[in-house]
Design a protein around this motif. Sequence first.
Motif, PDB file in Angstrom:
ATOM      1  N   GLU A  92       0.789  -1.226   0.000  1.00 61.31           N
ATOM      2  CA  GLU A  92       0.000   0.000   0.000  1.00 61.31           C
ATOM      3  C   GLU A  92       0.828   1.285   0.000  1.00 61.31           C
ATOM      4  O   GLU A  92       0.299   2.341  -0.364  1.00 61.31           O
ATOM      5  CB  GLU A  92      -0.929   0.016   1.226  1.00 61.31           C
ATOM      6  CG  GLU A  92      -1.930  -1.132   1.246  1.00 61.31           C
ATOM      7  CD  GLU A  92      -2.783  -1.128   2.493  1.00 61.31           C
ATOM      8  OE1 GLU A  92      -2.658  -0.178   3.303  1.00 61.31           O
ATOM      9  OE2 GLU A  92      -3.570  -2.080   2.674  1.00 61.31           O
ATOM     10  N   ASP A  93       2.091   1.213   0.385  1.00 62.22           N
ATOM     11  CA  ASP A  93       2.854   2.443   0.620  1.00 62.22           C
ATOM     12  C   ASP A  93       3.917   2.739  -0.419  1.00 62.22           C
ATOM     13  O   ASP A  93       4.726   3.650  -0.235  1.00 62.22           O
ATOM     14  CB  ASP A  93       3.517   2.384   2.005  1.00 62.22           C
ATOM     15  CG  ASP A  93       2.510   2.383   3.134  1.00 62.22           C
ATOM     16  OD1 ASP A  93       1.357   2.798   2.895  1.00 62.22           O
ATOM     17  OD2 ASP A  93       2.866   1.960   4.253  1.00 62.22           O
ATOM     18  N   LEU A  94       3.946   1.971  -1.526  1.00 63.41           N
ATOM     19  CA  LEU A  94       4.980   2.163  -2.539  1.00 63.41           C
ATOM     20  C   LEU A  94       4.377   2.560  -3.878  1.00 63.41           C
ATOM     21  O   LEU A  94       3.234   2.222  -4.186  1.00 63.41           O
ATOM     22  CB  LEU A  94       5.799   0.882  -2.722  1.00 63.41           C
ATOM     23  CG  LEU A  94       6.545   0.341  -1.497  1.00 63.41           C
ATOM     24  CD1 LEU A  94       7.317  -0.905  -1.873  1.00 63.41           C
ATOM     25  CD2 LEU A  94       7.476   1.385  -0.917  1.00 63.41           C
ATOM     26  N   VAL A  95       5.155   3.269  -4.662  1.00 64.68           N
ATOM     27  CA  VAL A  95       4.756   3.651  -6.009  1.00 64.68           C
ATOM     28  C   VAL A  95       5.960   3.458  -6.931  1.00 64.68           C
ATOM     29  O   VAL A  95       7.114   3.597  -6.501  1.00 64.68           O
ATOM     30  CB  VAL A  95       4.267   5.125  -6.045  1.00 64.68           C
ATOM     31  CG1 VAL A  95       5.394   6.077  -5.683  1.00 64.68           C
ATOM     32  CG2 VAL A  95       3.676   5.467  -7.405  1.00 64.68           C
ATOM     33  N   LEU A  96       5.719   3.114  -8.179  1.00 68.81           N
ATOM     34  CA  LEU A  96       6.804   2.902  -9.141  1.00 68.81           C
ATOM     35  C   LEU A  96       7.312   4.250  -9.636  1.00 68.81           C
ATOM     36  O   LEU A  96       6.544   5.065 -10.164  1.00 68.81           O
ATOM     37  CB  LEU A  96       6.305   2.065 -10.319  1.00 68.81           C
ATOM     38  CG  LEU A  96       7.367   1.517 -11.279  1.00 68.81           C
ATOM     39  CD1 LEU A  96       8.312   0.567 -10.560  1.00 68.81           C
ATOM     40  CD2 LEU A  96       6.710   0.818 -12.463  1.00 68.81           C
ATOM     41  N   SER A  97       8.603   4.495  -9.451  1.00 66.22           N
ATOM     42  CA  SER A  97       9.189   5.780  -9.842  1.00 66.22           C
ATOM     43  C   SER A  97       9.499   5.806 -11.332  1.00 66.22           C
ATOM     44  O   SER A  97       9.398   4.791 -12.030  1.00 66.22           O
ATOM     45  CB  SER A  97      10.477   6.032  -9.059  1.00 66.22           C
ATOM     46  OG  SER A  97      11.523   5.201  -9.549  1.00 66.22           O
ATOM     47  N   ALA A  98       9.922   6.963 -11.807  1.00 65.01           N
ATOM     48  CA  ALA A  98      10.282   7.127 -13.221  1.00 65.01           C
ATOM     49  C   ALA A  98      11.493   6.281 -13.589  1.00 65.01           C
ATOM     50  O   ALA A  98      11.721   5.980 -14.761  1.00 65.01           O
ATOM     51  CB  ALA A  98      10.564   8.595 -13.513  1.00 65.01           C
ATOM     52  N   TYR A  99      12.288   5.880 -12.591  1.00 68.55           N
ATOM     53  CA  TYR A  99      13.480   5.058 -12.830  1.00 68.55           C
ATOM     54  C   TYR A  99      13.163   3.567 -12.800  1.00 68.55           C
ATOM     55  O   TYR A  99      14.056   2.740 -12.954  1.00 68.55           O
ATOM     56  CB  TYR A  99      14.559   5.379 -11.784  1.00 68.55           C
ATOM     57  CG  TYR A  99      15.021   6.813 -11.807  1.00 68.55           C
ATOM     58  CD1 TYR A  99      15.929   7.261 -12.768  1.00 68.55           C
ATOM     59  CD2 TYR A  99      14.534   7.722 -10.884  1.00 68.55           C
ATOM     60  CE1 TYR A  99      16.350   8.580 -12.795  1.00 68.55           C
ATOM     61  CE2 TYR A  99      14.956   9.054 -10.898  1.00 68.55           C
ATOM     62  CZ  TYR A  99      15.856   9.471 -11.861  1.00 68.55           C
ATOM     63  OH  TYR A  99      16.274  10.784 -11.881  1.00 68.55           O
ATOM     64  N   GLY A 100      11.885   3.231 -12.582  1.00 65.87           N
ATOM     65  CA  GLY A 100      11.499   1.827 -12.528  1.00 65.87           C
ATOM     66  C   GLY A 100      11.768   1.172 -11.193  1.00 65.87           C
ATOM     67  O   GLY A 100      11.765  -0.054 -11.080  1.00 65.87           O
TER      68      GLY A 100
END
Length: 200
Positions: A92-100
Amino acid sequence: MKTILRKKIQNDRLSLSSEAVTIKSNQIASQLFSTLAYKNAQTLLLYMDFRNEVQTSTIIHHCLMHQKAIVLPVVSLDKKKLLLVQINSLEEDLVLSAYGIYEPIVHLDRLKTIEDIDLILTPGVAFDSRGNRLGYGAGYYDKLLEKRPSKLITYGLAFDLQIVDDLPHDAYDQPVNAIITESRIILCNASTRDTLHLSL
């Protein structure tokens, strides 16, 4: 020299099969769980693995199951440093960044400082037995580790293939206290050896 070595070790690591990475990562996790430094730590700074780094999801789940606080770094490009953010759930607390790379969602009330951390588990491209660490070239971890309290223990997590005899290093490079691989725990400095009974 650093650039050539960085590329070689990264290629060697990428040649590992996903099965091998998982098996070796689980062996490293088991070694970590046996240390008193881990058992005594209440708040740990980890990382989300990327491109065949030592996997950390097993460690994070183990920490959460044992009521340990987990802090993950977020690169702040405008401040040119790592923000430290506590998470309560990988789902629930993570998101995929632009760097993958999966990074924690930044909430102001979850920001931590290096003084809040009891144990740092850091990635790296390569390490040597003296604790010298070769990062990815941006220097974010070196800037963070430079500010750590002297009593704060830092472990590098690495596969055996990432350990080299002698790593070129500069004055600003920050060494780790010990390195945990799938086959051994390497104690890197006198202070760590002197407190062997406390940290292992």
